[in-house]
Design a protein around this motif. Sequence first.
Motif, PDB file in Angstrom:
ATOM      1  N   MET A   1       6.848   0.689  -3.362  1.00 29.73           N
ATOM      2  CA  MET A   1       5.488   0.174  -3.363  1.00 29.73           C
ATOM      3  C   MET A   1       5.445  -1.273  -2.897  1.00 29.73           C
ATOM      4  SD  MET A   1       4.307   1.907  -6.967  1.00 29.73           S
ATOM      5  CE  MET A   1       2.983   0.740  -7.235  1.00 29.73           C
ATOM      6  N   VAL A   2       6.350  -2.094  -3.429  1.00 25.63           N
ATOM      7  CA  VAL A   2       6.399  -3.508  -3.052  1.00 25.63           C
ATOM      8  C   VAL A   2       6.696  -3.650  -1.567  1.00 25.63           C
ATOM      9  CG1 VAL A   2       7.711  -5.647  -3.345  1.00 25.63           C
ATOM     10  CG2 VAL A   2       6.988  -4.347  -5.355  1.00 25.63           C
ATOM     11  N   GLU A   3       7.611  -2.837  -1.053  1.00 28.89           N
ATOM     12  CA  GLU A   3       7.970  -2.919   0.356  1.00 28.89           C
ATOM     13  C   GLU A   3       6.758  -2.630   1.244  1.00 28.89           C
ATOM     14  OE1 GLU A   3      12.077  -1.882   1.823  1.00 28.89           O
ATOM     15  OE2 GLU A   3      10.961  -0.189   2.672  1.00 28.89           O
ATOM     16  N   ALA A   4       5.959  -1.649   0.856  1.00 29.78           N
ATOM     17  CA  ALA A   4       4.767  -1.327   1.644  1.00 29.78           C
ATOM     18  C   ALA A   4       3.748  -2.456   1.583  1.00 29.78           C
ATOM     19  CB  ALA A   4       4.145  -0.023   1.126  1.00 29.78           C
ATOM     20  N   ILE A   5       3.525  -3.003   0.401  1.00 18.50           N
ATOM     21  CA  ILE A   5       2.562  -4.101   0.270  1.00 18.50           C
ATOM     22  C   ILE A   5       3.011  -5.300   1.100  1.00 18.50           C
ATOM     23  CG2 ILE A   5       1.517  -5.746  -1.331  1.00 18.50           C
ATOM     24  CD1 ILE A   5       1.781  -3.545  -3.509  1.00 18.50           C
TER      25      ILE A   5
ATOM     26  N   ASN B   1       7.004  10.069  -6.228  1.00 14.74           N
ATOM     27  CA  ASN B   1       8.348   9.640  -5.841  1.00 14.74           C
ATOM     28  C   ASN B   1       8.244   8.457  -4.888  1.00 14.74           C
ATOM     29  OD1 ASN B   1       8.477  10.682  -2.895  1.00 14.74           O
ATOM     30  ND2 ASN B   1       7.756  12.455  -4.061  1.00 14.74           N
ATOM     31  N   ALA B   2       9.373   7.828  -4.634  1.00 18.36           N
ATOM     32  CA  ALA B   2       9.391   6.598  -3.850  1.00 18.36           C
ATOM     33  C   ALA B   2       8.947   6.811  -2.405  1.00 18.36           C
ATOM     34  CB  ALA B   2      10.795   5.988  -3.885  1.00 18.36           C
ATOM     35  N   TYR B   3       9.372   7.894  -1.799  1.00 12.81           N
ATOM     36  CA  TYR B   3       8.999   8.169  -0.408  1.00 12.81           C
ATOM     37  C   TYR B   3       7.482   8.270  -0.269  1.00 12.81           C
ATOM     38  CZ  TYR B   3       8.680  10.625   4.076  1.00 12.81           C
ATOM     39  OH  TYR B   3       8.353  10.990   5.361  1.00 12.81           O
ATOM     40  N   ASP B   4       6.866   9.031  -1.149  1.00 14.68           N
ATOM     41  CA  ASP B   4       5.415   9.168  -1.116  1.00 14.68           C
ATOM     42  C   ASP B   4       4.733   7.864  -1.503  1.00 14.68           C
ATOM     43  OD1 ASP B   4       5.833  11.777  -0.421  1.00 14.68           O
ATOM     44  OD2 ASP B   4       5.034  12.647  -2.262  1.00 14.68           O
TER      45      ASP B   4
ATOM     46  N   LYS C   1       5.545   4.774  -0.958  1.00 18.66           N
ATOM     47  CA  LYS C   1       5.448   3.834   0.157  1.00 18.66           C
ATOM     48  C   LYS C   1       4.447   4.321   1.201  1.00 18.66           C
ATOM     49  CE  LYS C   1       7.978   1.372   3.754  1.00 18.66           C
ATOM     50  NZ  LYS C   1       9.291   1.018   4.361  1.00 18.66           N
ATOM     51  N   GLY C   2       4.569   5.558   1.610  1.00 16.25           N
ATOM     52  CA  GLY C   2       3.675   6.075   2.645  1.00 16.25           C
ATOM     53  C   GLY C   2       2.222   6.076   2.222  1.00 16.25           C
ATOM     54  N   LEU C   3       1.960   6.435   0.975  1.00 20.41           N
ATOM     55  CA  LEU C   3       0.589   6.451   0.476  1.00 20.41           C
ATOM     56  C   LEU C   3       0.034   5.037   0.306  1.00 20.41           C
ATOM     57  CD1 LEU C   3       0.922   9.330  -2.130  1.00 20.41           C
ATOM     58  CD2 LEU C   3      -0.413   9.409  -0.008  1.00 20.41           C
ATOM     59  N   MET C   4       0.903   4.075  -0.024  1.00 22.55           N
ATOM     60  CA  MET C   4       0.439   2.690  -0.147  1.00 22.55           C
ATOM     61  C   MET C   4       0.028   2.137   1.212  1.00 22.55           C
ATOM     62  SD  MET C   4      -0.277   0.144  -2.130  1.00 22.55           S
ATOM     63  CE  MET C   4       0.592   0.314  -3.698  1.00 22.55           C
TER      64      MET C   4
ATOM     65  N   PRO D   1      12.379   5.258   4.379  1.00 20.33           N
ATOM     66  CA  PRO D   1      12.629   4.532   5.635  1.00 20.33           C
ATOM     67  C   PRO D   1      12.247   3.060   5.509  1.00 20.33           C
ATOM     68  CG  PRO D   1      11.375   6.557   6.022  1.00 20.33           C
ATOM     69  CD  PRO D   1      11.400   6.334   4.548  1.00 20.33           C
ATOM     70  N   GLU D   2      12.969   2.215   6.240  1.00 19.88           N
ATOM     71  CA  GLU D   2      12.625   0.790   6.243  1.00 19.88           C
ATOM     72  C   GLU D   2      11.350   0.523   7.033  1.00 19.88           C
ATOM     73  OE1 GLU D   2      15.702  -2.002   7.105  1.00 19.88           O
ATOM     74  OE2 GLU D   2      17.286  -0.696   6.308  1.00 19.88           O
ATOM     75  N   GLU D   3      11.104   1.306   8.063  1.00 14.06           N
ATOM     76  CA  GLU D   3       9.925   1.075   8.887  1.00 14.06           C
ATOM     77  C   GLU D   3       8.668   1.565   8.182  1.00 14.06           C
ATOM     78  OE1 GLU D   3      11.613   5.096  10.235  1.00 14.06           O
ATOM     79  OE2 GLU D   3      12.386   3.121   9.616  1.00 14.06           O
ATOM     80  N   ARG D   4       7.554   1.114   8.692  1.00 13.26           N
ATOM     81  CA  ARG D   4       6.260   1.526   8.160  1.00 13.26           C
ATOM     82  C   ARG D   4       5.975   2.984   8.526  1.00 13.26           C
ATOM     83  NH1 ARG D   4       1.430   2.284  10.348  1.00 13.26           N
ATOM     84  NH2 ARG D   4      -0.416   2.019   9.022  1.00 13.26           N
ATOM     85  N   TYR D   5       5.406   3.737   7.610  1.00  5.95           N
ATOM     86  CA  TYR D   5       4.936   5.098   7.884  1.00  5.95           C
ATOM     87  C   TYR D   5       3.779   5.392   6.935  1.00  5.95           C
ATOM     88  CZ  TYR D   5       7.677   6.299   3.725  1.00  5.95           C
ATOM     89  OH  TYR D   5       8.189   6.342   2.446  1.00  5.95           O
ATOM     90  N   GLU D   6       2.935   6.311   7.331  1.00  7.37           N
ATOM     91  CA  GLU D   6       1.793   6.685   6.509  1.00  7.37           C
ATOM     92  C   GLU D   6       1.885   8.148   6.106  1.00  7.37           C
ATOM     93  OE1 GLU D   6      -2.107   5.636   7.898  1.00  7.37           O
ATOM     94  OE2 GLU D   6      -1.357   3.854   8.955  1.00  7.37           O
ATOM     95  N   ILE D   7       1.439   8.445   4.902  1.00  8.70           N
ATOM     96  CA  ILE D   7       1.248   9.819   4.456  1.00  8.70           C
ATOM     97  C   ILE D   7      -0.255  10.043   4.379  1.00  8.70           C
ATOM     98  CG2 ILE D   7       1.501  11.436   2.537  1.00  8.70           C
ATOM     99  CD1 ILE D   7       4.190  10.135   1.940  1.00  8.70           C
ATOM    100  N   PRO D   8      -0.784  10.965   5.157  1.00 10.74           N
ATOM    101  CA  PRO D   8      -2.236  11.170   5.163  1.00 10.74           C
ATOM    102  C   PRO D   8      -2.747  11.620   3.798  1.00 10.74           C
ATOM    103  CG  PRO D   8      -1.191  12.251   7.040  1.00 10.74           C
ATOM    104  CD  PRO D   8      -0.092  11.837   6.131  1.00 10.74           C
TER     105      PRO D   8
END
Length: 344
Positions: A22-26, A162-165, A167-170, A205-212
């Motif tokens: 979450m922090v990484e996405a923010i 979970n962590a993967y979701d 980040k993507g959802l954030m 992933p380290e890169e930015r990604y989105e979960i619709p």
Amino acid sequence: MAQAETPSASEIDRELTMSRAMVEAIAHEMREDEEVFVMGEDVADYGGIFDSTQGLLEEFGHDRIMDVPISETAFMGAGVGAAMQGMRPVCELMFADFFGVCMDQLYNNMAKTTYMSGGSVSVPMTLMTAVGGTYNDAAQHSQTLYGTFAHLPGMKVVVPSNAYDAKGLMHTAIRDNDPVVYMFHKRLMGLAWMPAPEGPKTGVPEERYEIPFGEADVKREGEDATIVTLGLHVHRALEAAEGLAEDGIDAEVIDLRTLVPLDTETVLESVRKTGRLIVVDEDYHSYGVSGELIARATEGALEDLEAVDRVTAPDTPIPYSRPLENEFQPSTDDIAAAVRSITQ
């Protein structure tokens, strides 16, 4: 980057806890857009009591990571105003239980402004809040309240498991032009003093990604029964499904991920296959998510539906006592027993 172009969590070597994801996405969104900022109680110097903002202050300073007075009405109102002026605030409501203090700002302003302005004013605000029990914090700090926010139109509602979701959802939440209620379960954050179950720590992933929004995730495929859930109880449902498999019962587990919008079609496709539906929800039994999902299943797949049941928290304030709270919480055994009751 679209979801389809992103490797699945199981294909990534690097693992993060949900809080770090979450922090990484923010942080990524704050670097990309100077209009993104964070405000809330203990989000700066303390880093969030559930590590939801840990480390952000060191990079962005107090101008963009702001501790606020204990007045949810004031700082949520400030967040709504900032969003209406084109900024993208991430406002943390420390516990979802505190929504009553600032409900006027959330529902009459944050959720309704776009509609009441005829679409001329957007409110791109992310309301981040902790939900859930299992650590004995009693009736005013332990609710989930997913259904409360989902019931009120104008807000999108996100619940990562979970962590993967997470980040993507954030990423998706912060970039959305409508208000998003991002509800994270305390037990899943990966805190040293409140260990998470197996499962929330995943490859990210380290890169930015989105979960619709509005795309549920089938965590486990099965033929005999459909278990639909979210948050902490995704992991309890998966554990129950593994135990049921030893007895020859093949359960499918669906993680909703978002309640608004709700991926009804994935649920219906599963129910048409299995004929049996169990909804598991840490929120209260009556007038909530479990009843809504069962209603949608009967509306959309009645001819295929042989049996339904729901495993929920009872309609009572959450007890402080550890044994009583354990009894209050839907357990892995409760889920397994419900599935057995409709498949035997």
